[in-house]
Design a protein around this motif. Structure first.
Motif, PDB file in Angstrom:
ATOM      1  N   ASN A   2       0.800  -1.226   0.000  1.00 53.27           N
ATOM      2  CA  ASN A   2       0.000   0.000   0.000  1.00 53.27           C
ATOM      3  C   ASN A   2       0.832   1.276   0.000  1.00 53.27           C
ATOM      4  O   ASN A   2       0.310   2.340   0.320  1.00 53.27           O
ATOM      5  CB  ASN A   2      -0.941   0.009   1.208  1.00 53.27           C
ATOM      6  CG  ASN A   2      -1.987  -1.074   1.108  1.00 53.27           C
ATOM      7  OD1 ASN A   2      -2.357  -1.504   0.027  1.00 53.27           O
ATOM      8  ND2 ASN A   2      -2.455  -1.540   2.253  1.00 53.27           N
ATOM      9  N   ALA A   3       2.093   1.184  -0.361  1.00 51.71           N
ATOM     10  CA  ALA A   3       2.940   2.379  -0.399  1.00 51.71           C
ATOM     11  C   ALA A   3       2.351   3.385  -1.376  1.00 51.71           C
ATOM     12  O   ALA A   3       1.912   3.025  -2.463  1.00 51.71           O
ATOM     13  CB  ALA A   3       4.359   2.010  -0.799  1.00 51.71           C
ATOM     14  N   THR A   6       6.452   5.091  -4.955  1.00 52.47           N
ATOM     15  CA  THR A   6       7.437   4.069  -5.316  1.00 52.47           C
ATOM     16  C   THR A   6       8.655   4.757  -5.895  1.00 52.47           C
ATOM     17  O   THR A   6       8.544   5.555  -6.819  1.00 52.47           O
ATOM     18  CB  THR A   6       6.847   3.074  -6.335  1.00 52.47           C
ATOM     19  OG1 THR A   6       5.749   2.389  -5.717  1.00 52.47           O
ATOM     20  CG2 THR A   6       7.894   2.065  -6.781  1.00 52.47           C
ATOM     21  N   ARG A  29      13.801   5.938   3.481  1.00 54.97           N
ATOM     22  CA  ARG A  29      12.983   4.821   3.991  1.00 54.97           C
ATOM     23  C   ARG A  29      12.573   5.094   5.440  1.00 54.97           C
ATOM     24  O   ARG A  29      11.435   4.838   5.833  1.00 54.97           O
ATOM     25  CB  ARG A  29      13.750   3.515   3.890  1.00 54.97           C
ATOM     26  CG  ARG A  29      13.935   3.037   2.459  1.00 54.97           C
ATOM     27  CD  ARG A  29      14.693   1.730   2.440  1.00 54.97           C
ATOM     28  NE  ARG A  29      13.800   0.684   2.889  1.00 54.97           N
ATOM     29  CZ  ARG A  29      13.311  -0.256   2.100  1.00 54.97           C
ATOM     30  NH1 ARG A  29      13.658  -0.304   0.850  1.00 54.97           N
ATOM     31  NH2 ARG A  29      12.499  -1.161   2.582  1.00 54.97           N
ATOM     32  N   GLY A  33       8.695   5.662   5.924  1.00 54.31           N
ATOM     33  CA  GLY A  33       8.155   4.389   6.390  1.00 54.31           C
ATOM     34  C   GLY A  33       7.390   3.640   5.308  1.00 54.31           C
ATOM     35  O   GLY A  33       7.854   3.504   4.181  1.00 54.31           O
ATOM     36  N   LYS A  34       6.188   3.207   5.654  1.00 53.35           N
ATOM     37  CA  LYS A  34       5.393   2.389   4.738  1.00 53.35           C
ATOM     38  C   LYS A  34       4.793   3.174   3.579  1.00 53.35           C
ATOM     39  O   LYS A  34       4.201   2.590   2.680  1.00 53.35           O
ATOM     40  CB  LYS A  34       4.292   1.662   5.504  1.00 53.35           C
ATOM     41  CG  LYS A  34       4.847   0.614   6.436  1.00 53.35           C
ATOM     42  CD  LYS A  34       3.764  -0.159   7.135  1.00 53.35           C
ATOM     43  CE  LYS A  34       4.410  -1.195   8.041  1.00 53.35           C
ATOM     44  NZ  LYS A  34       3.424  -2.098   8.605  1.00 53.35           N
ATOM     45  N   ASP A  35       4.946   4.472   3.581  1.00 49.42           N
ATOM     46  CA  ASP A  35       4.468   5.274   2.447  1.00 49.42           C
ATOM     47  C   ASP A  35       5.433   5.230   1.266  1.00 49.42           C
ATOM     48  O   ASP A  35       5.096   5.690   0.180  1.00 49.42           O
ATOM     49  CB  ASP A  35       4.257   6.743   2.856  1.00 49.42           C
ATOM     50  CG  ASP A  35       2.952   6.954   3.599  1.00 49.42           C
ATOM     51  OD1 ASP A  35       2.030   6.121   3.461  1.00 49.42           O
ATOM     52  OD2 ASP A  35       2.852   7.962   4.318  1.00 49.42           O
ATOM     53  N   ARG A  37       7.925   2.769  -1.079  1.00 50.44           N
ATOM     54  CA  ARG A  37       8.428   1.467  -1.525  1.00 50.44           C
ATOM     55  C   ARG A  37       9.685   1.759  -2.347  1.00 50.44           C
ATOM     56  O   ARG A  37       9.667   2.639  -3.215  1.00 50.44           O
ATOM     57  CB  ARG A  37       7.381   0.766  -2.390  1.00 50.44           C
ATOM     58  CG  ARG A  37       7.861  -0.478  -3.086  1.00 50.44           C
ATOM     59  CD  ARG A  37       6.835  -1.108  -4.051  1.00 50.44           C
ATOM     60  NE  ARG A  37       5.779  -0.231  -4.467  1.00 50.44           N
ATOM     61  CZ  ARG A  37       4.476  -0.400  -4.164  1.00 50.44           C
ATOM     62  NH1 ARG A  37       4.088  -1.424  -3.449  1.00 50.44           N
ATOM     63  NH2 ARG A  37       3.580   0.461  -4.587  1.00 50.44           N
TER      64      ARG A  37
END
Length: 188
Positions: A2-3, A6, A29, A33-35, A37
Motif C-alpha cells: 500500500n505504499a 514508489t 525509507r 516508512g510504509k508510504d 516502496r
C-alpha cells in the motif's frame, strides 16, 4: 503493498555515485516508512565489474537474502577494492547464508532478469547511474536528499488525494502511475 510512493533506484555495484546514495535511500525509507516502496533495479554501465554482482544480488533475492548480499557487495566488494571476481562473489554468498547449489543455478538464470531490468530502464530514458524514478518522475545522479524529499512530498500529496477520492491504496501505483505513464521514450 500500500505504499503511496514508489522509488525505483537504477544502479550498479561498480558506481561510486551509486554507493553515495545508499545513505540517502536509507534516510528516505526511515522518513517515509510504509508510504515509500523502494525497488532496486540493475543498470549495468561497467559490464566487466558490475554484471556478476548484479546477478548475485538477483540470485540472493530469490532466496530472500537480497539485503544481506547487497550489504556485502557494497562493503566487501565495492569498498574492499571492487572485489567482484567469482571467488569473491561466492564468498559473499556463503557469508550471506545462501544455499550455494541454488545460488549457482540462480546466478545463471538471473542473467535474463538483469538484462530485462536494464532494458526497462533504458526504454524510459536512463543512460547512466544512479537514476531514480519517483512515481515515474526522474532524478538523475547522487542528488542532495532535499531534492528527493521535495519530489516525494509532491507525489505523496497526489497519492493521498487520489486515495481519498476512491482509488484503492494497493492499486494506486499500478492505476495512476504505471497505467497512465509513458512506457518508453519516443525516438527523435
Amino acid at each position: 503493498a500500500n505504499a503511496k510512493v514508489t522509488l525505483v533506484k537504477g544502479y550498479e555495484y561498480a558506481c561510486p555515485f551509486c554507493e553515495r546514495t545508499i545513505t540517502t535511500t536509507a534516510k528516505l525509507r526511515e522518513r517515509y516508512g510504509k508510504d515509500l516502496r523502494v525497488v532496486y533495479s540493475q543498470y549495468v554501465v561497467h559490464p566487466r565489474e558490475a554484471t556478476l554482482p548484479a546477478r548475485a544480488a538477483c540470485a540472493a533475492d530469490k532466496q530472500g537474502k537480497f539485503k544481506a548480499m547487497d550489504a556485502l557487495l557494497w562493503e566487501k566488494g565495492f569498498r574492499g577494492g571492487r572485489k567482484f571476481e567469482p571467488a569473491d562473489i561466492a564468498g559473499y554468498a556463503t557469508e550471506a547464508g545462501l544455499n550455494m547449489a541454488t545460488f549457482e543455478r540462480d546466478l545463471e538464470a538471473c542473467a535474463a532478469s538483469v538484462e530485462a531490468q536494464q532494458a526497462a530502464l533504458a526504454a524510459v530514458g536512463m543512460t547512466g547511474t544512479p537514476g531514480f524514478f519517483i512515481n515515474g518522475r526522474f532524478i538523475g545522479g547522487a542528488q542532495p536528499i532535499d531534492v528527493f524529499i521535495e519530489l516525494i512530498d509532491a507525489e505523496l500529496k497526489k497519492a493521498k488525494a487520489a486515495i481519498a477520492a476512491g482509488t484503492p491504496a494497493a492499486k494506486y501505483y499500478e492505476q495512476e502511475i504505471v497505467a497512465k505513464g509513458l512506457k518508453s521514450l519516443a525516438a527523435d
